[in-house]
Write a protein that holds these residues in place. Structure first.
Motif, PDB file in Angstrom:
ATOM      1  N   SER A   1     -32.551  27.904 118.154  1.00  0.00           N
ATOM      2  CA  SER A   1     -33.519  28.281 117.132  1.00  0.00           C
ATOM      3  C   SER A   1     -34.932  28.011 117.602  1.00  0.00           C
ATOM      4  N   GLY A   2     -35.817  28.967 117.311  1.00  0.00           N
ATOM      5  CA  GLY A   2     -37.222  28.778 117.617  1.00  0.00           C
ATOM      6  C   GLY A   2     -37.546  29.127 119.052  1.00  0.00           C
ATOM      7  N   ALA A   3     -38.866  29.257 119.331  1.00  0.00           N
ATOM      8  CA  ALA A   3     -39.312  29.608 120.661  1.00  0.00           C
ATOM      9  C   ALA A   3     -39.471  28.382 121.539  1.00  0.00           C
ATOM     10  N   VAL A   4     -39.525  27.195 120.951  1.00  0.00           N
ATOM     11  CA  VAL A   4     -39.705  25.971 121.722  1.00  0.00           C
ATOM     12  C   VAL A   4     -38.479  25.069 121.615  1.00  0.00           C
ATOM     13  N   ASP A   5     -37.944  24.925 120.419  1.00  0.00           N
ATOM     14  CA  ASP A   5     -36.795  24.074 120.180  1.00  0.00           C
ATOM     15  C   ASP A   5     -35.525  24.867 120.462  1.00  0.00           C
ATOM     16  N   PHE A   6     -34.846  24.536 121.575  1.00  0.00           N
ATOM     17  CA  PHE A   6     -33.655  25.258 121.968  1.00  0.00           C
ATOM     18  C   PHE A   6     -32.380  24.507 121.602  1.00  0.00           C
ATOM     19  N   GLN A   7     -32.465  23.630 120.625  1.00  0.00           N
ATOM     20  CA  GLN A   7     -31.263  22.964 120.144  1.00  0.00           C
ATOM     21  C   GLN A   7     -30.367  23.978 119.426  1.00  0.00           C
ATOM     22  N   LEU A   8     -29.072  23.829 119.619  1.00  0.00           N
ATOM     23  CA  LEU A   8     -28.134  24.754 118.993  1.00  0.00           C
ATOM     24  C   LEU A   8     -28.064  24.503 117.491  1.00  0.00           C
ATOM     25  N   THR A   9     -27.867  25.569 116.759  1.00  0.00           N
ATOM     26  CA  THR A   9     -27.647  25.443 115.328  1.00  0.00           C
ATOM     27  C   THR A   9     -26.195  25.033 115.078  1.00  0.00           C
ATOM     28  N   ASP A  10     -25.891  24.672 113.852  1.00  0.00           N
ATOM     29  CA  ASP A  10     -24.520  24.297 113.512  1.00  0.00           C
ATOM     30  C   ASP A  10     -23.563  25.470 113.738  1.00  0.00           C
ATOM     31  N   ASP A  11     -23.983  26.654 113.387  1.00  0.00           N
ATOM     32  CA  ASP A  11     -23.134  27.828 113.584  1.00  0.00           C
ATOM     33  C   ASP A  11     -22.882  28.086 115.071  1.00  0.00           C
ATOM     34  N   GLN A  12     -23.903  27.886 115.892  1.00  0.00           N
ATOM     35  CA  GLN A  12     -23.734  28.111 117.324  1.00  0.00           C
ATOM     36  C   GLN A  12     -22.821  27.058 117.945  1.00  0.00           C
ATOM     37  N   ARG A  13     -22.930  25.830 117.490  1.00  0.00           N
ATOM     38  CA  ARG A  13     -22.004  24.796 117.966  1.00  0.00           C
ATOM     39  C   ARG A  13     -20.570  25.123 117.558  1.00  0.00           C
ATOM     40  N   ALA A  14     -20.413  25.620 116.351  1.00  0.00           N
ATOM     41  CA  ALA A  14     -19.077  26.004 115.887  1.00  0.00           C
ATOM     42  C   ALA A  14     -18.525  27.161 116.713  1.00  0.00           C
ATOM     43  N   LEU A  15     -19.404  28.094 117.088  1.00  0.00           N
ATOM     44  CA  LEU A  15     -18.981  29.216 117.931  1.00  0.00           C
ATOM     45  C   LEU A  15     -18.489  28.712 119.287  1.00  0.00           C
ATOM     46  N   LYS A  16     -19.243  27.814 119.904  1.00  0.00           N
ATOM     47  CA  LYS A  16     -18.824  27.256 121.193  1.00  0.00           C
ATOM     48  C   LYS A  16     -17.508  26.510 121.071  1.00  0.00           C
ATOM     49  N   ALA A  17     -17.402  25.681 120.046  1.00  0.00           N
ATOM     50  CA  ALA A  17     -16.178  24.900 119.863  1.00  0.00           C
ATOM     51  C   ALA A  17     -14.980  25.804 119.607  1.00  0.00           C
ATOM     52  N   GLY A  18     -15.167  26.851 118.817  1.00  0.00           N
ATOM     53  CA  GLY A  18     -14.073  27.771 118.545  1.00  0.00           C
ATOM     54  C   GLY A  18     -13.635  28.530 119.775  1.00  0.00           C
ATOM     55  N   MET A  19     -14.606  28.950 120.589  1.00  0.00           N
ATOM     56  CA  MET A  19     -14.281  29.655 121.821  1.00  0.00           C
ATOM     57  C   MET A  19     -13.535  28.742 122.790  1.00  0.00           C
ATOM     58  N   ARG A  20     -13.966  27.493 122.887  1.00  0.00           N
ATOM     59  CA  ARG A  20     -13.295  26.549 123.791  1.00  0.00           C
ATOM     60  C   ARG A  20     -11.863  26.284 123.314  1.00  0.00           C
ATOM     61  N   GLU A  21     -11.707  26.113 122.009  1.00  0.00           N
ATOM     62  CA  GLU A  21     -10.366  25.865 121.466  1.00  0.00           C
ATOM     63  C   GLU A  21      -9.444  27.053 121.706  1.00  0.00           C
ATOM     64  N   LEU A  22      -9.966  28.269 121.517  1.00  0.00           N
ATOM     65  CA  LEU A  22      -9.167  29.466 121.751  1.00  0.00           C
ATOM     66  C   LEU A  22      -8.707  29.544 123.203  1.00  0.00           C
ATOM     67  N   LEU A  23      -9.624  29.291 124.131  1.00  0.00           N
ATOM     68  CA  LEU A  23      -9.284  29.388 125.545  1.00  0.00           C
ATOM     69  C   LEU A  23      -8.336  28.267 125.977  1.00  0.00           C
ATOM     70  N   GLU A  24      -8.519  27.085 125.437  1.00  0.00           N
ATOM     71  CA  GLU A  24      -7.597  26.000 125.777  1.00  0.00           C
ATOM     72  C   GLU A  24      -6.188  26.297 125.275  1.00  0.00           C
ATOM     73  N   ARG A  25      -6.103  27.022 124.173  1.00  0.00           N
ATOM     74  CA  ARG A  25      -4.790  27.346 123.611  1.00  0.00           C
ATOM     75  C   ARG A  25      -4.165  28.565 124.283  1.00  0.00           C
ATOM     76  N   ARG A  26      -4.978  29.582 124.565  1.00  0.00           N
ATOM     77  CA  ARG A  26      -4.443  30.837 125.109  1.00  0.00           C
ATOM     78  C   ARG A  26      -4.587  30.981 126.606  1.00  0.00           C
ATOM     79  N   PHE A  27      -5.483  30.211 127.209  1.00  0.00           N
ATOM     80  CA  PHE A  27      -5.647  30.287 128.661  1.00  0.00           C
ATOM     81  C   PHE A  27      -5.722  28.878 129.238  1.00  0.00           C
ATOM     82  N   PRO A  28      -4.627  28.110 129.127  1.00  0.00           N
ATOM     83  CA  PRO A  28      -4.616  26.761 129.682  1.00  0.00           C
ATOM     84  C   PRO A  28      -4.530  26.805 131.203  1.00  0.00           C
ATOM     85  N   ARG A  29      -4.521  25.638 131.798  1.00  0.00           N
ATOM     86  CA  ARG A  29      -4.479  25.564 133.264  1.00  0.00           C
ATOM     87  C   ARG A  29      -3.247  26.265 133.824  1.00  0.00           C
ATOM     88  N   SER A  30      -2.123  26.194 133.126  1.00  0.00           N
ATOM     89  CA  SER A  30      -0.903  26.834 133.628  1.00  0.00           C
ATOM     90  C   SER A  30      -1.076  28.346 133.755  1.00  0.00           C
TER      91      SER A  30
END
Length: 432
Positions: A2-31
């Protein structure tokens, strides 16, 4: 971000990252990664269609598609966050090309400026000229093939795999698994069936076992109003693109040399058919914008890989012992890990900033730093692991090999440096 100077992630963006990581860990594990690398289940490095469709259902390819067209309605920063997680998991496949095609298919109009977004793609209209930001990009479905239109329409849902081909004749990734090819010219953009490219393509050995590559003849997109120009038909030698552009048809052709190194990928940013830099309208047109967006999405994947190798190095340094102590207690190893973290976080700040500004210079800097972070972090991670890191069973070498491939895709280091230098010179000139 958010913003032109403050590049901290918003709550929604953190949720997006966490959801994507969870999906990949479940559907594309190391195996699953190891199965793709080791060639198990007779699939080798082919794109996992079931996983691709699940990624589409989760909205990976529809992040930038408007909600009115069935998408998520987010922007480039959110796509960067999702691609960062894909890079962290070493997810194989032509992700950037499919995402770009999905975004364009939902944002395209009929040649006459029809209001229905994506209608020309969904209906397979041969007359549909791709329009981006109001500028005609002269993109047609191959020879008016309605089937090609239905293929592209499936990119949003993950039902279609789309790879990319730059007109300079660069290497194409996952061509055998692709349904369609996004062909980028100096200014024009076309979507063509993958079979039209595969007929004159040559499979080559890739440095990354999970990224198959094909060498193709240079492909020249057509000017607006003309039929697309393609390579020779199956069984015929391809026509020379750059050196024989003015030669009459039938002149004995030769296969064009590869655009860059043997680990290069989909094409160069801001280059024309012969690899020369484009200027003027070509440098600022839709094709150039697609190249920049692809370079940024590739940089995001490099960032994810660089961050993951930091984690792998730290985990190993804590677990591995020498002389009765974890090797992480030794200053030399601590310095290696600290340097890796600095490179990853430096690249992160620039990649996130470029996703907000979308400026060519910022994207060039992001690609340059992300490539360096991914390659050097993988090398340092190998050093922390010692001899174990060089074994086939370890995943560290996979990050290094994938980083090498991505470093040659869309915008290599020399091209990014030229982009930055041009920006500096224009700034200096404006100040004088």
């Amino acid at each position: 971000m958010s913003g032109a100077v403050d590049f901290q992630l918003t709550d929604d963006q953190r949720a997006l990252k966490a959801g994507m990581r969870e999906l990949l860990e479940r559907r594309f594990p190391r195996s699953r990664l190891r199965a793709a690398v080791d060639g198990e289940a007779e699939r080798g490095a082919e794109v996992d269609r079931e996983l691709w469709r699940e990624l589409g259902a989760a909205g990976l390819f529809a992040l930038r598609v408007p909600e009115s067209a069935g998408g998520v309605g987010l922007g480039l920063p959110e796509a960067v966050l999702a691609f960062e997680e894909a890079g962290r998991a070493l997810l194989p496949g032509p992700l950037a090309a499919t995402e770009l095609t999905a975004h364009l298919s939902a944002a395209g109009w009929l040649a006459g400026g029809g209001p229905a977004a994506g209608r020309w793609v969904a209906e397979g209209s041969a007359a549909g000229a791709l329009v981006a930001d109001g500028a005609a990009a002269a993109g047609w479905l191959a020879d008016g093939d309605a089937a090609a239109g239905s293929l592209v329409a499936g990119a949003v849902r993950g039902e279609t795999v789309v790879t990319a081909l730059d007109q300079g004749g660069a290497l194409v990734e996952h061509l055998a698994s692709a349904d369609a090819v996004l062909a980028l010219g100096a200014t024009a953009v076309e979507v063509i069936p993958a079979g039209a490219v595969a007929r004159s393509a040559e499979s080559i050995r890739s440095v990354d076992p999970a990224t198959p590559l094909h060498r193709t003849v240079p492909y020249r997109t057509a000017p607006h109003g003309a039929a697309p120009q393609r390579g020779a038909p199956h069984g015929a030698a391809p026509q020379r693109e750059a050196s024989q552009r003015g030669a009459p048809h039938g002149t004995a052709p030769t296969r064009a040399a590869p655009h860059r190194t043997a680990v290069a990928g989909a094409g160069a940013s801001g280059t024309g058919a012969s690899g020369e830099a484009t200027t003027g309208a070509a440098a600022s047109g839709p094709a150039a914008r697609l190249r920049r967006e692809a370079a940024l999405l590739t940089a995001a994947q490099q960032l994810g890989s660089a961050s993951r190798t930091v984690e792998l190095a730290v985990e190993h340094a804590k677990r591995r012992t020498q002389f009765g102590r974890p090797i992480g207690a030794f200053q030399a190893v601590q310095h290696l890990c600290a340097g890796m973290l600095v490179r990853a976080e430096s690249a992160r700040s620039v990649v996130y900033a470029a996703a907000v500004t979308e400026e060519p210079g910022d994207i060039a800097a992001a690609k340059l730093l992300a490539d360096e972070a991914a390659v050097r972090n993988a090398r340092d991670c190998l050093q922390v692991h010692g001899g174990m890191g060089f074994t086939w069973e370890s995943d560290v070498h996979l990050h290094l090999k994938r980083a090498w491939v991505r470093a040659g895709q869309w915008q290599c280091a020399a091209e990014a440096e030229e982009e930055l230098a041009a920006g500096l010179l224009s700034t200096v000139g404006a100040c004088l």
